[in-house]
Motif scaffolding. Structure first.
Motif, PDB file in Angstrom:
ATOM      1  N   PHE A   1       5.511   6.089 -14.318  1.00 30.26           N
ATOM      2  CA  PHE A   1       5.129   6.835 -15.508  1.00 30.26           C
ATOM      3  C   PHE A   1       5.450   6.079 -16.790  1.00 30.26           C
ATOM      4  N   ASN A   2       6.576   5.375 -16.806  1.00 31.50           N
ATOM      5  CA  ASN A   2       6.938   4.685 -18.046  1.00 31.50           C
ATOM      6  C   ASN A   2       6.058   3.463 -18.293  1.00 31.50           C
ATOM      7  N   LEU A   3       5.404   2.936 -17.241  1.00 27.19           N
ATOM      8  CA  LEU A   3       4.480   1.810 -17.404  1.00 27.19           C
ATOM      9  C   LEU A   3       3.029   2.256 -17.511  1.00 27.19           C
ATOM     10  N   VAL A   4       2.781   3.530 -17.263  1.00 28.90           N
ATOM     11  CA  VAL A   4       1.421   4.097 -17.239  1.00 28.90           C
ATOM     12  C   VAL A   4       0.558   3.303 -16.253  1.00 28.90           C
ATOM     13  N   GLU A   5       1.096   3.077 -15.046  1.00 28.77           N
ATOM     14  CA  GLU A   5       0.377   2.321 -14.026  1.00 28.77           C
ATOM     15  C   GLU A   5       0.621   2.915 -12.651  1.00 28.77           C
ATOM     16  N   ASP A   6      -0.381   2.755 -11.768  1.00 26.69           N
ATOM     17  CA  ASP A   6      -0.243   3.126 -10.367  1.00 26.69           C
ATOM     18  C   ASP A   6      -0.183   1.868  -9.514  1.00 26.69           C
ATOM     19  N   PHE A   7       0.640   1.915  -8.460  1.00 24.12           N
ATOM     20  CA  PHE A   7       0.783   0.801  -7.522  1.00 24.12           C
ATOM     21  C   PHE A   7       0.555   1.310  -6.105  1.00 24.12           C
ATOM     22  N   ARG A   8       0.264   0.390  -5.190  1.00 27.64           N
ATOM     23  CA  ARG A   8       0.066   0.736  -3.783  1.00 27.64           C
ATOM     24  C   ARG A   8       0.972  -0.141  -2.925  1.00 27.64           C
ATOM     25  N   PRO A   9       2.252   0.204  -2.837  1.00 30.11           N
ATOM     26  CA  PRO A   9       3.180  -0.620  -2.053  1.00 30.11           C
ATOM     27  C   PRO A   9       2.798  -0.652  -0.582  1.00 30.11           C
ATOM     28  N   GLY A  10       3.089  -1.764   0.056  1.00 28.15           N
ATOM     29  CA  GLY A  10       2.782  -1.926   1.468  1.00 28.15           C
ATOM     30  C   GLY A  10       3.890  -1.407   2.360  1.00 28.15           C
ATOM     31  N   ALA A  11       3.889  -1.857   3.617  1.00 31.04           N
ATOM     32  CA  ALA A  11       4.867  -1.411   4.604  1.00 31.04           C
ATOM     33  C   ALA A  11       5.299  -2.608   5.434  1.00 31.04           C
ATOM     34  N   LYS A  12       6.203  -2.382   6.365  1.00 32.20           N
ATOM     35  CA  LYS A  12       6.653  -3.449   7.256  1.00 32.20           C
ATOM     36  C   LYS A  12       5.466  -4.012   8.033  1.00 32.20           C
ATOM     37  N   LYS A  13       5.534  -5.310   8.324  1.00 26.24           N
ATOM     38  CA  LYS A  13       4.439  -5.935   9.059  1.00 26.24           C
ATOM     39  C   LYS A  13       4.354  -5.420  10.488  1.00 26.24           C
ATOM     40  N   GLU A  14       5.514  -5.179  11.112  1.00 24.64           N
ATOM     41  CA  GLU A  14       5.545  -4.681  12.482  1.00 24.64           C
ATOM     42  C   GLU A  14       5.779  -3.169  12.463  1.00 24.64           C
ATOM     43  N   PRO A  15       4.771  -2.365  12.809  1.00 22.93           N
ATOM     44  CA  PRO A  15       4.957  -0.905  12.768  1.00 22.93           C
ATOM     45  C   PRO A  15       5.963  -0.440  13.806  1.00 22.93           C
ATOM     46  N   CYS A  16       6.567   0.709  13.536  1.00 24.18           N
ATOM     47  CA  CYS A  16       7.580   1.264  14.432  1.00 24.18           C
ATOM     48  C   CYS A  16       6.913   1.986  15.599  1.00 24.18           C
TER      49      CYS A  16
END
Length: 469
Positions: A432-447
Motif C-alpha cells: 500500500f505504501n508503494l501503491v504497487e501489486d506484486f506476485r511473489p513466487g513459491a518454492k521450486k519443489e512443491p510439498c
C-alpha cells in the motif's frame, strides 16, 4: 440424499476432448472419484454426497467392441481391474460416455448397462461401492448421477469446476436471481453472475478485520448461503474495524458471528446465514466446511490456515487466504507505516501456503497445544519453550477493507473473467505504501500437499485431512 460433483477444469477439458470427438461416434471413459460424505448439510439439514474427480482414464480403441453415433460397447475387463485399484486407494470407480447428437439424458439402455456395472462394483468391492456416471451430449456435460446400488440412483443436481475459472453447471431449473437490489450488478456482470452468487455456498473463516468487510460485500452481492466460523467475541479493540459492531456488543461480549449474522439479516436481501462459534478444526465444523463451494480464510491462526490449506486440496474446495501485515518503522527519524495486503488462492495447480512461506509449522504446533492442553502451553511458555502472545498488531479499517476487496475481486474474476481469460492471480501482494501489486513466487519443489496428486480430490480419510491429533 442430494449429490453434487466437483472437477477441475483440466479434467473437464480431457473428458470433453475424449468423449466429444469430431468422428460423431459415442466414446467412453473411466473416472476415479473421491467421496465427501456430509451427514448434515448446513443449509437444509439433509445428508449430501459430494464427488470429486481424481483421474480420467479413457476407454481405449482396443477395448471397444462396437461404436457408432447411437451406441458404444466395450470390454469390462479393465473395469474389474480398476475396481481393485479403487478399493485399494479408497476411491470410487465411475464411467462417462457421450451421446454425440443427443439426447441430453440417460437412455433406457444406459439404465440397464449401468445397473449391471453397479452390481459388478458391489459384488467386487462391497455394498458401499457406488457407480457415478456422467453423460456428455452435443459437446457439453449434460447429466450426471450416482448408482448407490443396482436399484437406487441419485441424480447429481450440479457440477462445480475448480481452477482459473469457477463454473457451476446446473442440471434442472436454476432460476436467475431477479432482484431490484442486484439490477446494477447485473448490468456490470450479467444475470449469470447473479445466478451463481445466489446458488453459491460461501464460507468465511474469521469474522474480524478482513472477514467483516468480506461478509458485508458478499451479502450485498446476492450471496445465497454463507457460513461464518469464528470462536471469538467482540472486544473494544475490534471496534475500529468490525463492521456493525457497537460499544454495547463489546461490553456484553457478543460473539463476532452473531454480529455478522445480525448485520446481514438486517439487509433483508435473502441471504441464509449459518454460524459456528468454534475453531474450524472442531468436529462440529466439518460438515459445514465440506459443504462450501469456496472458503475465504480471514484468520491469523497458523494452525487454522494449515487446516484450510489441506482442505483445499483434499476436497477441491478453493480457499482464498487473506492476510494483512501492518508495521510501524522509523526512517530518518520519521515514523512510517508499512502495509502489505495478500490474497492467495489455494487449489490444485497452485502452490500452497507452506510452499509460499505464509504459515509457520512451529507456531501452528504451539497454537494447537494452547487449545488442547493450556496448562502445558503455559508451562512451556514460562520456560521459554514456546513463544508468548506478544504485542497486539496494528489495525486500520481502510487497509483491512481494501485487502478484503482484493479477495472479492479475485472471486469476480474466477466467475466472470472481467480481466480476461488469463486474468486469474494465484498470489497477489499489495504494497500500500508503494501503491504497487506484486506476485511473489513459491518454492521450486512443491510439498506433499500441493505437489502430490495422490491427495487432490481424495476426500474423506481417517484421520480428517490426514492430520494427526
Amino acid at each position: 440424499m442430494k449429490s453434487d460433483l466437483t472437477l477441475n477444469t483440466l479434467h473437464l477439458g480431457v473428458l470433453t476432448a475424449e468423449l466429444c470427438r469430431p468422428d460423431g461416434k459415442e466414446h467412453a471413459a473411466y473416472i476415479l472419484f473421491g467421496l465427501s460424505r456430509i451427514g448434515k448439510d448446513p443449509f437444509d439439514g439433509e445428508p449430501r454426497l459430494r464427488l470429486m474427480v481424481k483421474e480420467v482414464l479413457p476407454v481405449e480403441e482396443t477395448e471397444i467392441k462396437s461404436s457408432d453415433h447411437q451406441h458404444i460397447s466395450w470390454s469390462t475387463k479393465r473395469f474389474v481391474e480398476l475396481l481393485a485399484r479403487a478399493n485399494r486407494d479408497g476411491l470410487q470407480l465411475g464411467i462417462a460416455h457421450s451421446h454425440p447428437h443427443g439426447p441430453d439424458h440417460f437412455s433406457s439402455q444406459d439404465d440397464r448397462n449401468e445397473a449391471e456395472l453397479a452390481r459388478l462394483a458391489q459384488n467386487r468391492n462391497g455394498e458401499d461401492a457406488m457407480l457415478p456416471s456422467l453423460l456428455f451430449a452435443d459437446g457439453e456435460l449434460a447429466a450426471a448421477r450416482v448408482w448407490k446400488s443396482p436399484n437406487e440412483v441419485i441424480n447429481i443436481d450440479r457440477v462445480r469446476t475448480a481452477g482459473s475459472r469457477w463454473r457451476t453447471i446446473f442440471f434442472g431449473a436454476a432460476q436467475d436471481a431477479e432482484s431490484p437490489a442486484l439490477a446494477r450488478q447485473e448490468l456490470a456482470l450479467g444475470a449469470g453472475f447473479n445466478r451463481m452468487m445466489r446458488h453459491m455456498r460461501i464460507g468465511v473463516v474469521g469474522a474480524g478485520g478482513t472477514g467483516s468487510p468480506l461478509l458485508q460485500q458478499f451479502a450485498r452481492m446476492g450471496a445465497g448461503q454463507i457460513a461464518i466460523f469464528d470462536p471469538d467475541h467482540v472486544e473494544h479493540s475490534n471496534l475500529n474495524r468490525l463492521y456493525g459492531a457497537t460499544w454495547d456488543d463489546a461490553e456484553r461480549k457478543i460473539r463476532k458471528v452473531d454480529v455478522a449474522r445480525r448485520e446481514i439479516e438486517r439487509m433483508g436481501l435473502g441471504t441464509r446465514v449459518e454460524t459456528y462459534d468454534a475453531w474450524i478444526g472442531s468436529p462440529e465444523c466439518r460438515d459445514a466446511l465440506k459443504s462450501m463451494d469456496v472458503i475465504f480464510g480471514c484468520t491469523d491462526d497458523h494452525d487454522g490456515r494449515l487446516l484450510l490449506n489441506r482442505l483445499a486440496y483434499y476436497y477441491l474446495i478453493p480457499v482464498v487466504d487473506v492476510g494483512l501485515a501492518l508495521r510501524v518503522t522509523t526512517r530518518f527519524g520519521i515514523s512510517c507505516l508499512e502495509a502489505d495486503g495478500r490474497v492467495t488462492v489455494l487449489e490444485p495447480g497452485s502452490s500452497c501456503l507452506v510452499c509460499r512461506r505464509v504459515v509457520d509449522a512451529g507456531v501452528a504446533a504451539e497454537e494447537a497445544l494452547r487449545r488442547s492442553n493450556p496448562e502445558e502451553y503455559e508451562r512451556r511458555k514460562s520456560e521459554a519453550y514456546v513463544r508468548g502472545e506478544g504485542s497486539p498488531s496494528p489495525a486500520v479499517i481502510p487497509f483491512t477493507t481494501s485487502v478484503a476487496t482484493m479477495a472479492v475481486e479475485e472471486l469476480i474474476q474466477r466467475l466472470n473473467q472481467f480481466r480476461g481469460e488469463d486474468g486469474a492471480i494465484a498470489n497477489r501482494v499489495r504494497k500500500f505504501n508503494l501503491v504497487e501489486d506484486f506476485r511473489p513466487g513459491a518454492k521450486k519443489e512443491p510439498c506433499r500437499i500441493c505437489g502430490s496428486e495422490r491427495i487432490h480430490g481424495l476426500g474423506d480419510v481417517q484421520p480428517f485431512l490426514g492430520r494427526a491429533g
